[in-house]
Design a protein around this motif. Structure first.
Motif, PDB file in Angstrom:
ATOM      1  N   PRO A  51       4.187  10.032  -0.180  1.00 33.89           N
ATOM      2  CA  PRO A  51       5.322   8.972  -0.413  1.00 33.89           C
ATOM      3  C   PRO A  51       4.830   7.291  -0.098  1.00 33.89           C
ATOM      4  N   LEU A  52       3.931   7.292   0.601  1.00 32.38           N
ATOM      5  CA  LEU A  52       3.261   6.061   1.225  1.00 32.38           C
ATOM      6  C   LEU A  52       2.399   5.635   0.130  1.00 32.38           C
ATOM      7  N   PHE A  53       1.651   6.379  -0.401  1.00 33.21           N
ATOM      8  CA  PHE A  53       0.749   6.331  -1.440  1.00 33.21           C
ATOM      9  C   PHE A  53       1.559   5.732  -2.746  1.00 33.21           C
ATOM     10  N   ILE A  54       2.560   6.534  -2.939  1.00 32.02           N
ATOM     11  CA  ILE A  54       3.232   6.104  -4.303  1.00 32.02           C
ATOM     12  C   ILE A  54       3.869   4.875  -3.943  1.00 32.02           C
ATOM     13  N   TRP A  55       4.514   4.246  -2.897  1.00 35.86           N
ATOM     14  CA  TRP A  55       5.006   3.071  -2.576  1.00 35.86           C
ATOM     15  C   TRP A  55       4.113   2.006  -2.805  1.00 35.86           C
ATOM     16  N   LEU A  56       3.025   2.031  -1.889  1.00 34.30           N
ATOM     17  CA  LEU A  56       2.075   1.227  -2.140  1.00 34.30           C
ATOM     18  C   LEU A  56       1.565   0.710  -3.505  1.00 34.30           C
ATOM     19  N   LEU A  57       1.551   1.835  -4.552  1.00 32.68           N
ATOM     20  CA  LEU A  57       0.757   1.507  -5.986  1.00 32.68           C
ATOM     21  C   LEU A  57       1.950   1.444  -6.772  1.00 32.68           C
ATOM     22  N   ASP A  58       3.343   1.647  -6.407  1.00 39.29           N
ATOM     23  CA  ASP A  58       4.411   1.603  -7.186  1.00 39.29           C
ATOM     24  C   ASP A  58       4.529  -0.026  -8.165  1.00 39.29           C
ATOM     25  N   GLU A  59       5.390  -0.132  -8.997  1.00 39.79           N
ATOM     26  CA  GLU A  59       5.673  -1.228  -9.658  1.00 39.79           C
ATOM     27  C   GLU A  59       6.300  -2.202  -8.889  1.00 39.79           C
ATOM     28  N   ASP A  60       5.913  -3.424  -8.698  1.00 41.22           N
ATOM     29  CA  ASP A  60       6.601  -4.501  -7.786  1.00 41.22           C
ATOM     30  C   ASP A  60       6.525  -3.957  -6.423  1.00 41.22           C
ATOM     31  N   SER A  61       5.526  -3.270  -5.928  1.00 45.98           N
ATOM     32  CA  SER A  61       5.436  -3.095  -4.507  1.00 45.98           C
ATOM     33  C   SER A  61       4.234  -3.731  -4.014  1.00 45.98           C
ATOM     34  N   LEU A  62       3.597  -3.524  -3.026  1.00 49.32           N
ATOM     35  CA  LEU A  62       2.811  -4.366  -2.126  1.00 49.32           C
ATOM     36  C   LEU A  62       1.586  -4.590  -2.679  1.00 49.32           C
ATOM     37  N   VAL A  63       0.609  -3.634  -3.379  1.00 50.55           N
ATOM     38  CA  VAL A  63      -0.682  -4.096  -4.239  1.00 50.55           C
ATOM     39  C   VAL A  63      -0.362  -4.702  -5.335  1.00 50.55           C
ATOM     40  N   GLU A  64       0.623  -4.726  -6.126  1.00 51.05           N
ATOM     41  CA  GLU A  64       0.791  -5.363  -7.112  1.00 51.05           C
ATOM     42  C   GLU A  64       1.243  -6.686  -6.940  1.00 51.05           C
ATOM     43  N   TRP A  65       1.870  -7.167  -5.871  1.00 53.67           N
ATOM     44  CA  TRP A  65       2.465  -8.479  -5.418  1.00 53.67           C
ATOM     45  C   TRP A  65       1.005  -9.276  -4.965  1.00 53.67           C
ATOM     46  N   LEU A  66       0.253  -8.479  -4.045  1.00 53.79           N
ATOM     47  CA  LEU A  66      -0.959  -8.881  -3.862  1.00 53.79           C
ATOM     48  C   LEU A  66      -1.940  -9.426  -4.889  1.00 53.79           C
ATOM     49  N   GLN A  67      -1.937  -8.493  -5.974  1.00 59.26           N
ATOM     50  CA  GLN A  67      -2.661  -8.943  -7.177  1.00 59.26           C
ATOM     51  C   GLN A  67      -2.006 -10.235  -7.572  1.00 59.26           C
ATOM     52  N   PHE A  68      -0.714 -10.321  -7.969  1.00 53.05           N
ATOM     53  CA  PHE A  68      -0.092 -11.413  -8.192  1.00 53.05           C
ATOM     54  C   PHE A  68      -0.296 -12.746  -7.483  1.00 53.05           C
ATOM     55  N   PHE A  69      -0.532 -12.732  -6.166  1.00 54.30           N
ATOM     56  CA  PHE A  69      -0.660 -13.780  -5.205  1.00 54.30           C
ATOM     57  C   PHE A  69      -2.145 -14.244  -5.427  1.00 54.30           C
ATOM     58  N   SER A  70      -3.159 -13.144  -5.234  1.00 54.28           N
ATOM     59  CA  SER A  70      -4.231 -13.327  -5.589  1.00 54.28           C
ATOM     60  C   SER A  70      -4.919 -14.051  -6.896  1.00 54.28           C
ATOM     61  N   LEU A  71      -3.876 -13.820  -8.050  1.00 49.87           N
ATOM     62  CA  LEU A  71      -4.067 -14.589  -9.224  1.00 49.87           C
ATOM     63  C   LEU A  71      -3.702 -15.917  -9.251  1.00 49.87           C
ATOM     64  N   VAL A  72      -2.368 -16.179  -8.459  1.00 47.64           N
ATOM     65  CA  VAL A  72      -1.869 -17.433  -8.674  1.00 47.64           C
ATOM     66  C   VAL A  72      -2.697 -18.467  -7.875  1.00 47.64           C
TER      67      VAL A  72
END
Length: 257
Positions: A51-72
């Protein structure tokens, strides 16, 4: 063993020298180098708790937002770099940075589906019919979707290999003072290297992976974007420091007695 020790010592000396040239303390450079490895290992460990693995990598979750902020972050640093380079007469380099900035902002928009899931607007029917996820994004359209991994592989290979090659041949090309504008510091090689290793693994070993391996690619994208943001930041800081150093003597000469 002595040969390995000498090689390790030489590599450590080069790493520390490169860090100092970029204005980074060697210990801080080491932390930066280890950061993406730590993120990758920590995320991989969560597979023991699905459940934690899925949450981390899910759409609009932690990893994806970190990607977005890195790109910004990269998208902010790149135009500033382009502006400063244009003012110092580096027109071609400024244009290159401007083009990369446009590409980075496009990627940032794609990562969050241009705000579609945030604001809840519907996908146009024409786009929904050709988009794998039924969203308003370009990278999930058939034909384009196959090009994205290749583009990321090339970008990550460049970021991982260019610093190593440059540090091996730099003695013959000392006159290339602007090499830092195109060659990242050694401390971000692991960030690019992880992304490159993952893409090569997917291409050569496991082209059709299961859910876990496929979703783990989100961490590798984060590693790539983080490396890009750090490279842009260090370059911007280097230009600011160089300009301040160039202006300092004039201030001293014109200062009142």
């Amino acid at each position: 063993m002595p040969a390995i020790h000498r090689w390790n010592t030489k590599a450590a000396i080069r790493f520390a020298r490169d860090a100092r040239e970029w204005g980074i303390r060697p210990r801080r450079a080491l932390i930066i180098a280890l950061l993406p490895l730590g993120i990758a290992l920590a995320t991989a460990a969560t597979v023991l708790h699905p459940p934690l693995f899925i949450w981390l990598l899910d759409e609009d979750s932690l990893v994806e937002w970190l990607q977005f902020f890195s790109l910004v972050a990269a998208g902010i640093f790149l135009p500033l770099l382009a502006f400063r380079l244009s003012r110092t007469g580096h027109k071609i380099m400024a244009l290159l940075y401007g083009v990369v900035a446009a590409g980075v902002w496009f990627l940032a928009g794609e990562e969050i589906s241009w705000g579609q899931r945030i604001f809840g607007w519907q996908t146009p029917e024409e786009m929904e019919a050709i988009n794998r996820q039924g969203e308003t994004t370009v990278h999930n359209i058939g034909g384009v979707q196959e090009l994205v991994p290749a583009a990321m592989l090339l970008a990550s290979l460049y970021g991982a290999c260019a610093p190593l090659v440059w540090n091996a041949v730099r003695g013959r090309w000392k006159h290339l003072e602007s090499a830092h504008l195109l060659v990242p510091p050694l401390c971000v090689v692991p960030a690019f290297g992880l992304a490159a290793a993952y893409r090569l693994f997917r291409l050569l070993v496991w082209p059709s992976p299961d859910y876990g391996i496929s979703e783990y690619g989100e961490v590798m994208e984060l590693s790539l974007y983080l490396g890009l943001a750090l490279f842009c930041w260090f370059n911007l800081r280097r230009l600011v420091v160089a300009r301040a150093a160039a202006r300092a003597p004039r201030h001293r000469l014109t200062a009142p007695a």
